[in-house]
Design an enzyme around this catalytic site. Structure first.
Site, PDB file in Angstrom:
ATOM      1  N   LYS A  83       6.990  15.288  -0.373  1.00  0.00           N
ATOM      2  CA  LYS A  83       7.251  14.554  -0.588  1.00  0.00           C
ATOM      3  C   LYS A  83       7.052  14.177  -1.950  1.00  0.00           C
ATOM      4  O   LYS A  83       7.015  14.249  -3.340  1.00  0.00           O
ATOM      5  CB  LYS A  83       4.668  13.960  -0.135  1.00  0.00           C
TER       6      LYS A  83
ATOM      7  N   SER B 175      -0.506   2.188  -3.477  1.00  0.00           N
ATOM      8  CA  SER B 175      -0.309   2.629  -4.227  1.00  0.00           C
ATOM      9  C   SER B 175       1.259   2.007  -3.828  1.00  0.00           C
ATOM     10  O   SER B 175       1.823   1.711  -4.995  1.00  0.00           O
ATOM     11  CB  SER B 175      -0.621   3.991  -4.225  1.00  0.00           C
TER      12      SER B 175
ATOM     13  N   ARG C 194      -8.521   0.567   6.437  1.00  0.00           N
ATOM     14  CA  ARG C 194      -7.572  -1.005   5.643  1.00  0.00           C
ATOM     15  C   ARG C 194      -7.516  -1.995   6.237  1.00  0.00           C
ATOM     16  O   ARG C 194      -8.661  -2.556   6.641  1.00  0.00           O
ATOM     17  CB  ARG C 194      -6.574  -1.053   4.499  1.00  0.00           C
TER      18      ARG C 194
ATOM     19  N   HIS D 209      -8.545   2.587  -3.783  1.00  0.00           N
ATOM     20  CA  HIS D 209      -9.154   3.857  -3.692  1.00  0.00           C
ATOM     21  C   HIS D 209     -10.671   3.947  -4.560  1.00  0.00           C
ATOM     22  O   HIS D 209     -11.741   4.792  -4.644  1.00  0.00           O
ATOM     23  CB  HIS D 209      -7.974   4.941  -4.564  1.00  0.00           C
TER      24      HIS D 209
HETATM   25  P1  ADP Z   1      -2.363   9.086   1.848  1.00  0.00           P
HETATM   26  O1  ADP Z   1      -0.408   9.390   0.999  1.00  0.00           O
HETATM   27  O2  ADP Z   1      -2.664  10.300   1.994  1.00  0.00           O
HETATM   28  O3  ADP Z   1      -1.804   8.098   3.066  1.00  0.00           O
HETATM   29  P2  ADP Z   1      -3.385   7.555  -0.357  1.00  0.00           P
HETATM   30  O4  ADP Z   1      -3.683   8.153  -1.466  1.00  0.00           O
HETATM   31  O5  ADP Z   1      -2.503   5.756  -0.217  1.00  0.00           O
HETATM   32  O6  ADP Z   1      -3.160   8.519   0.707  1.00  0.00           O
HETATM   33  O7  ADP Z   1      -4.761   6.736   0.499  1.00  0.00           O
HETATM   34  C1  ADP Z   1      -6.266   7.659   0.371  1.00  0.00           C
HETATM   35  C2  ADP Z   1      -6.921   7.005   1.402  1.00  0.00           C
HETATM   36  O8  ADP Z   1      -7.834   6.137   0.848  1.00  0.00           O
HETATM   37  C3  ADP Z   1      -6.415   6.812   2.954  1.00  0.00           C
HETATM   38  O9  ADP Z   1      -7.933   7.129   3.848  1.00  0.00           O
HETATM   39  C4  ADP Z   1      -6.626   5.628   2.810  1.00  0.00           C
HETATM   40  O10 ADP Z   1      -6.687   4.523   4.044  1.00  0.00           O
HETATM   41  C5  ADP Z   1      -7.505   4.678   1.771  1.00  0.00           C
HETATM   42  N1  ADP Z   1      -6.671   3.520   1.324  1.00  0.00           N
HETATM   43  C6  ADP Z   1      -6.243   4.246   0.541  1.00  0.00           C
HETATM   44  N2  ADP Z   1      -5.607   2.253  -0.516  1.00  0.00           N
HETATM   45  C7  ADP Z   1      -6.797   1.647   0.539  1.00  0.00           C
HETATM   46  C8  ADP Z   1      -7.812   0.415  -0.199  1.00  0.00           C
HETATM   47  N3  ADP Z   1      -7.311  -1.128  -1.163  1.00  0.00           N
HETATM   48  N4  ADP Z   1      -8.477   0.253   0.903  1.00  0.00           N
HETATM   49  C9  ADP Z   1      -9.535   0.643   0.615  1.00  0.00           C
HETATM   50  N5  ADP Z   1      -9.508   2.596   1.207  1.00  0.00           N
HETATM   51  C10 ADP Z   1      -7.421   2.364   0.578  1.00  0.00           C
END
Ligand code: ADP
Length: 168
Positions: free
Chosen positions: A44, A131, A93, A20
């Site tokens: 959620k 995460s 990703r 992130h």
């Molecule tokens: P959600 O729960 O909304 O799917 P996240 O909080 O996990 O999303 O992620 C928010 C954004 O960050 C999403 O667009 C996700 O694809 C992106 N993201 C999460 N992890 C990574 C990573 N390792 N590299 C790049 N983008 C990421």
């Protein structure tokens, strides 16, 4: 007067990872202002509260002066309209992200045609990182200190005291 271009990077950030942070750094270099916005969704189940997630994200992004951290409930496009922003930033990703992200972007376009979704491709170092994976690995005693910022690592240890996260 120069027009300020602001973008919003929304997500659960439960907790924020180095993946992130990478996306936030890239986006901060493209726009005048970036709001990392944490979705509040009572439906959620989350590991960390919104306040904890905000604190961890603020700590992790404090080196980026044009980035602020906020939270929102309800529709993302309504949040953008309140922020007077027209750009949603999302990270990609792998191909597996694409279908979900494509659907989300199409839905948001349907709801708010003036808003654009922009995707930033992650760095190879973070292509496997989520995460969810961090929490799973940590829970099973795996090493996650290279995947998350130090403040997140510390809170994971407080939250899951059974493991110290340093064992392999
Ligand atoms: P959600 O729960 O909304 O799917 P996240 O909080 O996990 O999303 O992620 C928010 C954004 O960050 C999403 O667009 C996700 O694809 C992106 N993201 C999460 N992890 C990574 C990573 N390792 N590299 C790049 N983008 C990421």
């Amino acid at each position: 007067m120069k027009k300020v271009i602001g973008a919003v990077y929304p997500g659960s950030f439960d907790p924020i990872t180095n993946g992130h942070i990478y996306i936030a750094e890239r986006a901060a270099g493209l726009f005048d202002e970036l709001t990392v916005s944490i979705l509040t969704n009572p439906q959620k189940q989350s590991t960390f509260s919104v306040e904890e997630r905000k604190t961890m994200a603020r700590e992790a992004l404090c080196h980026l002066p044009n980035v602020k951290v906020d939270s929102f409930a309800g529709l993302l496009v309504d949040f953008l309209r309140r922020q007077k922003s027209r750009i949603i930033v999302r990270g990609l990703r792998a191909l597996s992200d694409f279908e979900y992200e494509f659907q989300l972007a199409q839905m948001n376009r349907q709801l708010a045609p003036e808003i654009e979704t922009l995707f930033i491709v992650t760095d190879a170092r973070y292509s496997y990182l989520s995460s969810h994976a961090v929490k799973d690995i940590f829970n099973f005693g795996g090493p996650v200190q290279d995947m998350v910022p130090p403040g997140v690592f510390r809170r994971l240890r407080e939250r899951f005291p059974r493991f110290d996260g340093e064992k392999v």
